[in-house]
Write an enzyme that holds these catalytic residues in place. Structure first.
Site, PDB file in Angstrom:
ATOM      1  N   ARG A   8      32.580   5.048  32.045  1.00 37.72           N
ATOM      2  CA  ARG A   8      33.767   5.056  31.181  1.00 37.72           C
ATOM      3  C   ARG A   8      34.175   3.617  30.900  1.00 37.72           C
ATOM      4  O   ARG A   8      34.161   2.765  31.805  1.00 37.72           O
ATOM      5  CB  ARG A   8      34.921   5.800  31.855  1.00 37.72           C
ATOM      6  CG  ARG A   8      36.166   5.887  30.977  1.00 37.72           C
ATOM      7  CD  ARG A   8      37.304   6.594  31.694  1.00 37.72           C
ATOM      8  NE  ARG A   8      38.513   6.569  30.880  1.00 37.72           N
ATOM      9  CZ  ARG A   8      39.702   7.020  31.298  1.00 37.72           C
ATOM     10  NH1 ARG A   8      39.830   7.516  32.517  1.00 37.72           N
ATOM     11  NH2 ARG A   8      40.756   6.950  30.507  1.00 37.72           N
ATOM     12  N   HIS A   9      34.513   3.325  29.657  1.00 38.96           N
ATOM     13  CA  HIS A   9      34.904   1.970  29.292  1.00 38.96           C
ATOM     14  C   HIS A   9      36.028   1.457  30.181  1.00 38.96           C
ATOM     15  O   HIS A   9      36.822   2.227  30.727  1.00 38.96           O
ATOM     16  CB  HIS A   9      35.334   1.912  27.819  1.00 38.96           C
ATOM     17  CG  HIS A   9      36.570   2.707  27.523  1.00 38.96           C
ATOM     18  ND1 HIS A   9      37.842   2.259  27.812  1.00 38.96           N
ATOM     19  CD2 HIS A   9      36.725   3.926  26.957  1.00 38.96           C
ATOM     20  CE1 HIS A   9      38.723   3.161  27.434  1.00 38.96           C
ATOM     21  NE2 HIS A   9      38.078   4.194  26.916  1.00 38.96           N
ATOM     22  N   VAL A  13      43.609  -1.948  25.642  1.00 40.36           N
ATOM     23  CA  VAL A  13      44.985  -2.420  25.458  1.00 40.36           C
ATOM     24  C   VAL A  13      45.943  -1.242  25.278  1.00 40.36           C
ATOM     25  O   VAL A  13      47.113  -1.321  25.672  1.00 40.36           O
ATOM     26  CB  VAL A  13      45.082  -3.397  24.264  1.00 40.36           C
ATOM     27  CG1 VAL A  13      44.334  -4.687  24.560  1.00 40.36           C
ATOM     28  CG2 VAL A  13      44.576  -2.778  22.970  1.00 40.36           C
ATOM     29  N   TYR A  14      45.460  -0.132  24.720  1.00 33.54           N
ATOM     30  CA  TYR A  14      46.312   1.059  24.596  1.00 33.54           C
ATOM     31  C   TYR A  14      46.489   1.757  25.938  1.00 33.54           C
ATOM     32  O   TYR A  14      47.565   2.302  26.224  1.00 33.54           O
ATOM     33  CB  TYR A  14      45.724   2.029  23.568  1.00 33.54           C
ATOM     34  CG  TYR A  14      46.211   1.829  22.146  1.00 33.54           C
ATOM     35  CD1 TYR A  14      46.781   0.632  21.724  1.00 33.54           C
ATOM     36  CD2 TYR A  14      46.108   2.862  21.208  1.00 33.54           C
ATOM     37  CE1 TYR A  14      47.213   0.463  20.425  1.00 33.54           C
ATOM     38  CE2 TYR A  14      46.543   2.691  19.903  1.00 33.54           C
ATOM     39  CZ  TYR A  14      47.091   1.501  19.514  1.00 33.54           C
ATOM     40  OH  TYR A  14      47.529   1.332  18.218  1.00 33.54           O
ATOM     41  N   ARG A  60      35.626  -0.418  22.395  1.00 38.43           N
ATOM     42  CA  ARG A  60      35.895  -0.517  23.826  1.00 38.43           C
ATOM     43  C   ARG A  60      34.713  -0.012  24.653  1.00 38.43           C
ATOM     44  O   ARG A  60      34.433  -0.534  25.734  1.00 38.43           O
ATOM     45  CB  ARG A  60      37.192   0.218  24.184  1.00 38.43           C
ATOM     46  CG  ARG A  60      37.267   1.698  23.827  1.00 38.43           C
ATOM     47  CD  ARG A  60      38.708   2.170  23.958  1.00 38.43           C
ATOM     48  NE  ARG A  60      38.887   3.603  23.803  1.00 38.43           N
ATOM     49  CZ  ARG A  60      39.069   4.226  22.648  1.00 38.43           C
ATOM     50  NH1 ARG A  60      39.050   3.534  21.512  1.00 38.43           N
ATOM     51  NH2 ARG A  60      39.268   5.538  22.604  1.00 38.43           N
ATOM     52  N   GLU A  87      35.685   9.215  21.851  1.00 37.87           N
ATOM     53  CA  GLU A  87      36.735   9.867  22.630  1.00 37.87           C
ATOM     54  C   GLU A  87      37.227  11.126  21.906  1.00 37.87           C
ATOM     55  O   GLU A  87      37.009  11.293  20.690  1.00 37.87           O
ATOM     56  CB  GLU A  87      37.885   8.884  22.843  1.00 37.87           C
ATOM     57  CG  GLU A  87      39.125   9.412  23.561  1.00 37.87           C
ATOM     58  CD  GLU A  87      38.837   9.941  24.956  1.00 37.87           C
ATOM     59  OE1 GLU A  87      38.150  10.989  25.059  1.00 37.87           O
ATOM     60  OE2 GLU A  87      39.319   9.337  25.929  1.00 37.87           O
ATOM     61  N   TYR A  90      42.916  12.693  19.273  1.00 42.42           N
ATOM     62  CA  TYR A  90      44.237  13.164  19.693  1.00 42.42           C
ATOM     63  C   TYR A  90      45.162  13.487  18.527  1.00 42.42           C
ATOM     64  O   TYR A  90      46.378  13.653  18.712  1.00 42.42           O
ATOM     65  CB  TYR A  90      44.901  12.155  20.632  1.00 42.42           C
ATOM     66  CG  TYR A  90      44.522  12.381  22.081  1.00 42.42           C
ATOM     67  CD1 TYR A  90      45.112  13.394  22.830  1.00 42.42           C
ATOM     68  CD2 TYR A  90      43.552  11.599  22.693  1.00 42.42           C
ATOM     69  CE1 TYR A  90      44.759  13.615  24.150  1.00 42.42           C
ATOM     70  CE2 TYR A  90      43.192  11.807  24.016  1.00 42.42           C
ATOM     71  CZ  TYR A  90      43.795  12.821  24.735  1.00 42.42           C
ATOM     72  OH  TYR A  90      43.431  13.030  26.036  1.00 42.42           O
ATOM     73  N   LYS A  98      52.774   7.969  25.341  1.00 37.71           N
ATOM     74  CA  LYS A  98      52.616   9.255  26.026  1.00 37.71           C
ATOM     75  C   LYS A  98      53.937   9.787  26.570  1.00 37.71           C
ATOM     76  O   LYS A  98      54.212  10.994  26.505  1.00 37.71           O
ATOM     77  CB  LYS A  98      51.591   9.109  27.148  1.00 37.71           C
ATOM     78  CG  LYS A  98      50.186   8.814  26.649  1.00 37.71           C
ATOM     79  CD  LYS A  98      49.224   8.547  27.788  1.00 37.71           C
ATOM     80  CE  LYS A  98      47.849   8.154  27.248  1.00 37.71           C
ATOM     81  NZ  LYS A  98      46.904   7.809  28.336  1.00 37.71           N
ATOM     82  N   ARG A 115      45.737  18.037  29.479  1.00 33.53           N
ATOM     83  CA  ARG A 115      44.811  18.332  30.577  1.00 33.53           C
ATOM     84  C   ARG A 115      44.091  19.659  30.404  1.00 33.53           C
ATOM     85  O   ARG A 115      43.139  19.937  31.138  1.00 33.53           O
ATOM     86  CB  ARG A 115      45.573  18.359  31.911  1.00 33.53           C
ATOM     87  CG  ARG A 115      46.268  17.077  32.269  1.00 33.53           C
ATOM     88  CD  ARG A 115      45.308  15.900  32.337  1.00 33.53           C
ATOM     89  NE  ARG A 115      44.219  16.126  33.285  1.00 33.53           N
ATOM     90  CZ  ARG A 115      43.173  15.324  33.437  1.00 33.53           C
ATOM     91  NH1 ARG A 115      43.068  14.253  32.681  1.00 33.53           N
ATOM     92  NH2 ARG A 115      42.232  15.589  34.318  1.00 33.53           N
ATOM     93  N   HIS A 182      33.725   7.501  26.948  1.00 31.43           N
ATOM     94  CA  HIS A 182      35.169   7.660  27.104  1.00 31.43           C
ATOM     95  C   HIS A 182      35.503   8.765  28.100  1.00 31.43           C
ATOM     96  O   HIS A 182      34.665   9.605  28.411  1.00 31.43           O
ATOM     97  CB  HIS A 182      35.790   7.973  25.745  1.00 31.43           C
ATOM     98  CG  HIS A 182      35.400   6.974  24.700  1.00 31.43           C
ATOM     99  ND1 HIS A 182      36.161   5.873  24.393  1.00 31.43           N
ATOM    100  CD2 HIS A 182      34.288   6.906  23.907  1.00 31.43           C
ATOM    101  CE1 HIS A 182      35.552   5.164  23.462  1.00 31.43           C
ATOM    102  NE2 HIS A 182      34.418   5.769  23.148  1.00 31.43           N
ATOM    103  N   GLY A 183      36.756   8.761  28.540  1.00 31.81           N
ATOM    104  CA  GLY A 183      37.172   9.730  29.539  1.00 31.81           C
ATOM    105  C   GLY A 183      36.828  11.156  29.188  1.00 31.81           C
ATOM    106  O   GLY A 183      36.250  11.894  29.993  1.00 31.81           O
ATOM    107  N   ASN A 184      37.136  11.588  27.963  1.00 31.93           N
ATOM    108  CA  ASN A 184      36.932  12.989  27.608  1.00 31.93           C
ATOM    109  C   ASN A 184      35.515  13.307  27.161  1.00 31.93           C
ATOM    110  O   ASN A 184      35.005  14.393  27.452  1.00 31.93           O
ATOM    111  CB  ASN A 184      37.941  13.409  26.537  1.00 31.93           C
ATOM    112  CG  ASN A 184      39.318  13.625  27.125  1.00 31.93           C
ATOM    113  OD1 ASN A 184      39.523  14.510  27.943  1.00 31.93           O
ATOM    114  ND2 ASN A 184      40.262  12.787  26.733  1.00 31.93           N
TER     115      ASN A 184
END
Length: 229
Positions: A8-9, A13-14, A60, A87, A90, A98, A115, A182-184
């Site tokens: 995962r990267h 900055v976000y 990223r 990713e 969203y 958030k 989640r 990425h995370g997802n």
């Protein structure tokens, strides 16, 4: 024996500002740069030299791969990029804080979307400048294939499509493959590799900048998983 390294990267900055990122193309933070460099050092310590690298189209993830491979002194390998490793999109939550979104929609709905497995955020409306079709990077992609919002289920569909099309054949050839994403998108791969249920994947968090190693047999059944440090 095929080896798959998921990375995962590093922190973006976000991430640092607690903002939903999705397909917004933001840079690594200073901490994220250090995490990517550390990942390369970890791979070097374990003598893991990828034959091939895959990343998303977002910088990223691209920069994380570049920094890790530079630390590894292994920059000559091909790095193949695909938007299908991006990713999760969203939707209307992208570029929003958030905590502010949670306050607006309530904690129950916030958690169900963030989640959960099959509940997407509100989609981007027509004419929104954040639509992928307005980004020159995606000008050659049929707009009907580009998301306006995605659940993890949606992300899994496109990520797995690419995995079986491009990455799995390399593993079947006993290659060592690095995927910087990425995370997802990595949770989607983890769900498939480990055969996790929608209920189980909700609890899985992929750490930034920490390589995860999978080893497979000739039928691509998982033999071993290691979180490297």
């Amino acid at each position: 024996m095929g080896k798959l390294i998921l990375l995962r990267h590093g922190q973006s900055v976000y991430n640092l500002q607690n903002i939903f990122t999705g397909w917004t193309d933001v840079a690594l933070s200073e901490k994220g740069i250090a995490e990517a460099q550390k990942a390369g050092q970890i791979l070097k310590a374990h003598n893991l030299l990828p034959d091939l690298c895959f990343t998303s189209w977002l910088k990223r993830a691209i920069h994380t791969a570049q920094l890790a491979l530079r630390e590894l002194d292994w920059e000559q390998i091909d790095c193949i990029k695909s938007w299908k490793l991006n990713e999760r999109h969203y939707g209307a939550w992208q570029q929003r804080n958030k905590d502010e979104v949670k306050e607006e929609v309530g904690e129950e709905r916030f958690i169900a979307i963030r989640r959960g497995y099959d509940t997407p955020p509100p989609p981007l409306p027509d004419g929104d400048p954040r639509l992928p079709e307005n980004d020159p990077k995606f000008r050659l992609i049929d707009p009907s294939h580009l998301p306006r919002s995605e659940s993890l289920k949606d992300t899994r569909r496109r990520t797995l499509n690419y995995f079986y099309e491009a990455i799995a054949p390399q593993l079947a050839r006993d290659k060592t493959v690095l995927v910087s994403a990425h995370g997802n998108s990595l949770r989607a791969l983890t769900m498939a590799i480990e055969q996790l249920s929608p209920e189980e994947i909700v609890k899985v968090e992929i750490p930034t900048g920490q390589p995860i190693l999978y080893r497979f047999d000739e039928t691509l059944e998982m033999l071993e998983k290691k979180v490297l440090s």
